[in-house]
Each structure stands twice: as structure tokens, then as C-alpha cells.
Enzyme design. Structure first.
Site, PDB file in Angstrom:
ATOM      1  N   ASP A  81      71.303  76.019  77.104  1.00  0.00           N
ATOM      2  CA  ASP A  81      70.970  76.132  75.688  1.00  0.00           C
ATOM      3  C   ASP A  81      71.661  77.317  75.023  1.00  0.00           C
ATOM      4  O   ASP A  81      72.008  77.255  73.844  1.00  0.00           O
ATOM      5  CB  ASP A  81      69.456  76.259  75.511  1.00  0.00           C
ATOM      6  N   CYS A 122      66.432  75.752  84.394  1.00  0.00           N
ATOM      7  CA  CYS A 122      66.539  76.112  82.979  1.00  0.00           C
ATOM      8  C   CYS A 122      65.857  75.122  82.042  1.00  0.00           C
ATOM      9  O   CYS A 122      65.197  74.188  82.471  1.00  0.00           O
ATOM     10  CB  CYS A 122      67.997  76.352  82.624  1.00  0.00           C
ATOM     11  N   ASP A 123      66.089  75.338  80.760  1.00  0.00           N
ATOM     12  CA  ASP A 123      65.193  74.899  79.693  1.00  0.00           C
ATOM     13  C   ASP A 123      64.728  73.446  79.751  1.00  0.00           C
ATOM     14  O   ASP A 123      63.543  73.169  79.668  1.00  0.00           O
ATOM     15  CB  ASP A 123      65.865  75.147  78.337  1.00  0.00           C
ATOM     16  N   LYS A 124      65.633  72.489  79.827  1.00  0.00           N
ATOM     17  CA  LYS A 124      65.223  71.082  79.774  1.00  0.00           C
ATOM     18  C   LYS A 124      65.159  70.447  81.152  1.00  0.00           C
ATOM     19  O   LYS A 124      64.689  69.312  81.288  1.00  0.00           O
ATOM     20  CB  LYS A 124      66.199  70.281  78.897  1.00  0.00           C
ATOM     21  N   GLU A 489      67.504  74.170  68.458  1.00  0.00           N
ATOM     22  CA  GLU A 489      66.850  75.479  68.466  1.00  0.00           C
ATOM     23  C   GLU A 489      67.461  76.356  67.388  1.00  0.00           C
ATOM     24  O   GLU A 489      68.657  76.282  67.117  1.00  0.00           O
ATOM     25  CB  GLU A 489      67.012  76.144  69.834  1.00  0.00           C
ATOM     26  N   SER A 515      64.298  78.748  70.275  1.00  0.00           N
ATOM     27  CA  SER A 515      64.545  79.229  71.625  1.00  0.00           C
ATOM     28  C   SER A 515      63.361  80.067  72.071  1.00  0.00           C
ATOM     29  O   SER A 515      62.662  80.684  71.260  1.00  0.00           O
ATOM     30  CB  SER A 515      65.815  80.088  71.638  1.00  0.00           C
TER      31      SER A 515
END
Length: 612
Positions: A81, A122-124, A489, A515
Site C-alpha cells: 500500500d 501486510c495490509d490486504k 487510502e 492508511s
């Protein structure tokens, strides 16, 4: 007893061809009697949180095989991201969650695997794998790559992270030399970014859901201790297989572990530690896959009674994930919540009979086990590296200060209401979300003037060109799941507001998201989104908006009659940006947008459209 799923392709004369192919992967006669455990890895050289995962799958595989299973590894995609931020690459971030979930389902079901070890970070990636695990409902263990060490520089008296580099870069008063120093220092090692951003928040929440091991969310990626988490995950995956397929113990299945009580525990933790607002989006999506009745109203109710016990960057510069670990990690926060009567301690986990048992074993204020104390002394080495398990530094002592330390007791909470809140009002009938942990108390009630931007790009340009003034409420719309598409984001707009000295002078409202690195009065997930006919699409420049966090409200100061008139006019025009956007939307993104729901539903696919 349930049969191994893998027998579908490993047993019977008519599966001779399939067995021939299995043999070509290295399987022997004796292996066809064992459970096949899929290892869903997410190694990629694009993402610092995943760059060190190349050998982790085979590390887990050898442990699975040592304890009686057959391990088969595959990979998922992973979007960074931070690298995708600030340009059209961010359109792909949230949709990648669905691709990851689908790809895990495809691989596991196509090959009839019996269980999964999910190697995420990480994020997703963690949310996508979590959605898949709950959708499949076969034994699963999560183990993440771990957080990176906080950056260090002689120019700052606190740890650094990605957001610090972004803020100084946008600050015209900072020299090129200072920007370069921050850039080179902010992200020194492999691992997920060092603060309580989305990646680390989600990896911590898997501990509270009961699907990962103690230390999963806080043990540094570089530390030698993290190797034991991977090895133990492999062993537990085999144990869970035996308990389910041989003993018929359905309690080990992810939907029974991640029950409604577990989702309430996870959200309680999230609120207590001031996690990323993205976690709300992902927990709502995961709950739907688990067929758990858990929605934004439940989160709102929890946010009113759960205190904030932990503050970490970006909410405070003093602490990063390495400091949370030193204070006892997630099970120390869960322990404080349990003693405050705020946790379901009878919820189960993949590693302990109950959350109460796990807290007794892993909360450093409760256990006298020296091995546990040593584990939580694992600290940063301060040596830039992309190599996992490359250092064994330990703090000389633990942070046991529950009055003024990184983790507080309920009695000494940072605030008696937690770090996340859900607001409702005529501008967001189905709710919107704010990370109160990052909002200065002086602006918990804020009335401002709407400044409309029809995209993140135009907002960034406007902020940098000084079009936004103190007292403005920046409205960024048509950036929701459908409208973006992809629900970008908004880290750059919030970072640039801070760099312009407007962090406490302005607010930002969007149907997009933020974010985990965002702080300030930044309100996202406005639902319904503008593209779905949400009232955020009816706001005009100069309108007054009142934000009242204590009373959980956000109100456009316009009469119902005027809003109704505006809606009629907007219906005639169509729910799309007033100004054309120079944005190329691919077929893949159009397909995502076609089925995407608004944020209050987790931005998941609209199953009613599929079933209809």
C-alpha cells in the site's frame, strides 16, 4: 469421523492419474495416508513485509512433514500500500483482498487440501487469507512475517516510520538533506511498517480471534525468536488435522474458534490498542465469511465502553511495535481487558483450550515462566537487513509499568473510551469511522466549512496549493468501493495537512479509507458512498458540517428539505463526480466495482446480486 478431503484425489482406482501427478510432486505411497496441508505463502520482492518470506513456507513444510503431514506450498499476490499510495496503483489495493481470498479458495478446493497454514503480513494479505479460511472452514493457523524495526536517525529523538518520511518530504521548510536522511532511516529492515498501521493491527487481531500464536503480531521480523512461531504453526496445523479428521473434534474449525465472542474480543482489542480504521472494514468482511452476525452497530457499542490501553505510532511517536512486544505483546493487553471484565475469556484458540488459559500462560504480569519473560524481551538490533531471524538482541528488562508504560491497565487508561469510534448523521446514514486515538482532544467537537474535492488527486493538489484553510472540512468523495473504484487510502492528503500545519485546524471526511498511518481528524468509510447515492455526494462548497465525537454524530447543517431537493437534482445528473477525472479504470476494476458494497458492509461483494 470426517474423511480427509484429500482422499477425493488420492484414493480409489479412478484417481490413478491424480496420484501419478501427486507422485510427480514428490509424494510416496505412505504419504497418501496423511493429511495434505496447504501452505499459503505471500512472498514477493515488491513488499518489505514479505521480502523475507521466500524460505518460510519450506521451513513450515519441513515441520509439517516431521510431525506426520504432507505440505504443499503455493503463493498469493501481495500489494504494498505504501508503494501504491498517491497514484492509481492504490485503486488495486482493496480489490486485491478479494483476489487473495479467492485464490486461496481456488487452490485449496481445487486440490482438496485438508488444512492451511497462512503465511501473511501486510495490509490486504492477512484479511484476504482470513476471509478465505473462514469461507473454507477447515483447520487453519496464521503466522505472519512480523513487524520491521523502527527507524533511527540523529535528526529525531524518537523512532521513525514511513509516515515521518512522507511528512518531512511535504514540508517546504525541511532541507533536501533532512528528507534524504528520513527516507534512508524510516524503514531499516524487512517486516511490516513499524507502527500500529493496518498490517500490524490485523496480525494482532488474529491473536485475539484465536487463529494465530502469541507474539504473532509483535515479534520483530528480524528476531531469531520468530522462527519458533513458524515451526510451531506447522506442528499445530498437524495437531488440528488429527483432532478434526481423526477425533471428530469440530471445535478446532475456524468458524468455531472465530465465533461471535472471538469477533467481539478482536474488536475490543482493536479499540483498546487504537488500531487502524481499516481493521473495521476487514473484520466486517471476515464476519460475513464466518456467517457471524457482527456489524457496525456492534462496533459502535463496543467503542463506547472499551478504554484505550495502548498508544503506538502514528498515534504517539514514543512507541512502536517493538515496544508493545517489550510490554508483553497482545496477551498483556488482553489480560488487562480480561481483568476489566471486557473480554470473553471462554473463547477458544488454536493453541490453548480457552483465552483464559492463554492469558494465564502468556500475560507477563501473571506468569512467572522465565521463558515467556525472555520471549518478550526480544528487541531491535538497529542493523538494516532484509534477512529474517538475523539477530537475537534482548532488552535488559520488560516494560511492566501499567500506569505510564506502553500498555496501561484499565484504571490507568489513556482514555476511558477507546481509540476507534463510529459516527452517524445525515451525511452518513449508515455510519462512518474515525480513529480517535489519533485525534487531539481539542477537536473532538469540530464545526467547519466544507471544501469539496471529487478525487484524492484533486485534494492533494488543492492542499499543496494552499487552497485549504484552517476551519475547513475537506470532503473527498467518489472514492468508495464503487466510486473509486477500489476505495483508495488517503494517507497523502492527511500527511500533507499535517505538513502544512493544519493537522489540528482541519478535518477530512471521505467515502474512501485511510492508511493505518493516518492521524488527525480523519473520518472515512462514509456510508452509503457517493456512487451509491450517499448524502456525502450532496454536500456543496461552503456548507457547514458539525462533527461531535463524544456524541458519535456527524451532521450536515442543511435542512431535510434542501437535502431532498439536492437529491432530486443529483438523481437527474447521475451519481458521478461533477468534474471528469483523468483516471483509467481497467476491466478488472470495473468488475470489482460492479459487485462492491459500501464500507459499512465491509466492501465485500453484494451476494444478493449473485444470488439474484
Amino acid at each position: 469421523m470426517p474423511d480427509y478431503r484429500s482422499k477425493t484425489s488420492t484414493h480409489g482406482r479412478n484417481m490413478a492419474g491424480a496420484r501419478a501427478l501427486w507422485r510427480a510432486t514428490g509424494m510416496k505411497d505412505e504419504d497418501f495416508k496423511k493429511p495434505i496441508i496447504a501452505i499459503a505463502n505471500s512472498f514477493t520482492q515488491f513488499v518489505p513485509g514479505h521480502v523475507h518470506l521466500k524460505d518460510m513456507g519450506q521451513l513450515v513444510a519441513r515441520e509439517i512433514e516431521k510431525h506426520g503431514g504432507v505440505a504443499k506450498e503455493f503463493n498469493t499476490i501481495a500489494v504494498d500500500d505504501g508503494i501504491a499510495m498517491g497514484h492509481d496503483g492504490m485503486l488495486y489495493s482493496l480489490p486485491s483482498r478479494e483476489i487473495i481470498a479467492d485464490s486461496v479458495e481456488y487452490m485449496v478446493n481445487a486440490h482438496c487440501a485438508d488444512a492451511i497454514v497462512c503465511i501473511s503480513n501486510c495490509d490486504k494479505i492477512t484479511p484476504g487469507m482470513l476471509m478465505a479460511a473462514l469461507r473454507l472452514n477447515i483447520p487453519v493457523v496464521f503466522v505472519s512475517g512480523g513487524p520491521m524495526e523502527a527507524g533511527k536517525t540523529k535528526l529525531a529523538n524518537h523512532g521513525l516510520d514511513l509516515v515521518d518520511a512522507m511528512v518531512v518530504a511535504a514540508d517546504d521548510s525541511c532541507s533536501d538533506e533532512k528528507v534524504a536522511e528520513y527516507e534512508r532511516s524510516a524503514c531499516p529492515t524487512c517486516g511490516s511498517c513499524s507502527g500500529m498501521f493496518t498490517a500490524n493491527s490485523m496480525n494482532c487481531l488474529t491473536e485475539a480471534l484465536g487463529l494465530s500464536l502469541p507474539g504473532n503480531g509483535t515479534t520483530l521480523a528480524t528476531h531469531a525468536d520468530r522462527e519458533q512461531l513458524f515451526l510451531r504453526a506447522g506442528r499445530i496445523a498437524v495437531e488440528l488435522c488429527k483432532r478434526y479428521y481423526q477425533d471428530g473434534d469440530e471445535s478446532v474449525l475456524p468458524r468455531n474458534v472465530a465465533s461471535r465472542k472471538a469477533f467481539e474480543n478482536a474488536m475490543t482489542l482493536d479499540i483498546a490498542m487504537g488500531g487502524s480504521t481499516n481493521t473495521i472494514l476487514h473484520l466486517l468482511a471476515a464476519a460475513q465469511e464466518a456467517e457471524v452476525d457482527f456489524d457496525l452497530r456492534d462496533i459502535d457499542a463496543l467503542s463506547r465502553k472499551v478504554p484505550q490501553l495502548c498508544k503506538v505510532a502514528p498515534n504517539i511517536q514514543k512507541y512502536h511495535m517493538e515496544d508493545v512486544h517489550r510490554a508483553g505483546g497482545i496477551f498483556s493487553i488482553l489480560g488487562e481487558l480480561a481483568r476489566g471484565g471486557l473480554l470473553h475469556t471462554d473463547a477458544s484458540t488454536v493453541h490453548s483450550p480457552s483465552m483464559a488459559d492463554a492469558i494465564a500462560e502468556w500475560d507477563i504480569t501473571q506468569t512467572q515462566d522465565e521463558a515467556v519473560h525472555t520471549f518478550f524481551k526480544a528487541g531491535p538490533a538497529g542493523i538494516p537487513t532484509q534477512v529474517a531471524f538475523s539477530q537475537a538482541t534482548r532488552w535488559p528488562s520488560l516494560d511492566l509499568d501499567r500506569a505510564e508504560g506502553c500498555i496501561r491497565s484499565v484504571e490507568h487508561a489513556y482514555s476511558q473510551e477507546g481509540g476507534l469510534a463510529v459516527l452517524y448523521g445525515n451525511i452518513a446514514l449508515d455510519g462512518c469511522v474515525v480513529k480517535t486515538a489519533g485525534v487531539d482532544e481539542s477537536i473532538h467537537v469540530f464545526e467547519g466549512t466544507a471544501k469539496i474535492f471529487e478525487s484524492q488527486d484533486s485534494a492533494v493538489k488543492g492542499i499543496l496549493n494552499d487552497e485549504v484553510k484552517a476551519g475547513d472540512i475537506v470532503i473527498i468523495r467518489y472514492e468508495g468501493p464503487k466510486g473509486g473504484p477500489g476505495m483508495q487510502e488517503m494517507l497523502y492528503p492527511t500527511s500533507y495537512l499535517k505538513s502544512k500545519g493544519l493537522g489540528k485546524e482541519c478535518a477530512l471526511l471521505t467515502d474512501g479509507r485511510f492508511s493505518g498511518g493516518t492521524s488527525g481528524l480523519s473520518i472515512g468509510h462514509a456510508s452509503p458512498e457517493a456512487a451509491a447515492g450517499g448524502a456525502i455526494g450532496l454536500v456543496q462548497d461552503g456548507d457547514k458540517v458539525l462533527i461531535d465525537i463524544p456524541n458519535r454524530s456527524i451532521q450536515l447543517q442543511v435542512s431535510d428539505e434542501e437535502l431532498a431537493h439536492r437529491r432530486i437534482e443529483q438523481d437527474k445528473k447521475g451519481w458521478k463526480p461533477a468534474q471528469p477525472r483523468a483516471r483509467k479504470v481497467s476491466t478488472a476494476l470495473k468488475a470489482y466495482a460492479l459487485l462492491a458494497t459500501s464500507a459499512d458492509k465491509g466492501a465485500v461483494r453484494d451476494k444478493a446480486m449473485l444470488d439474484g
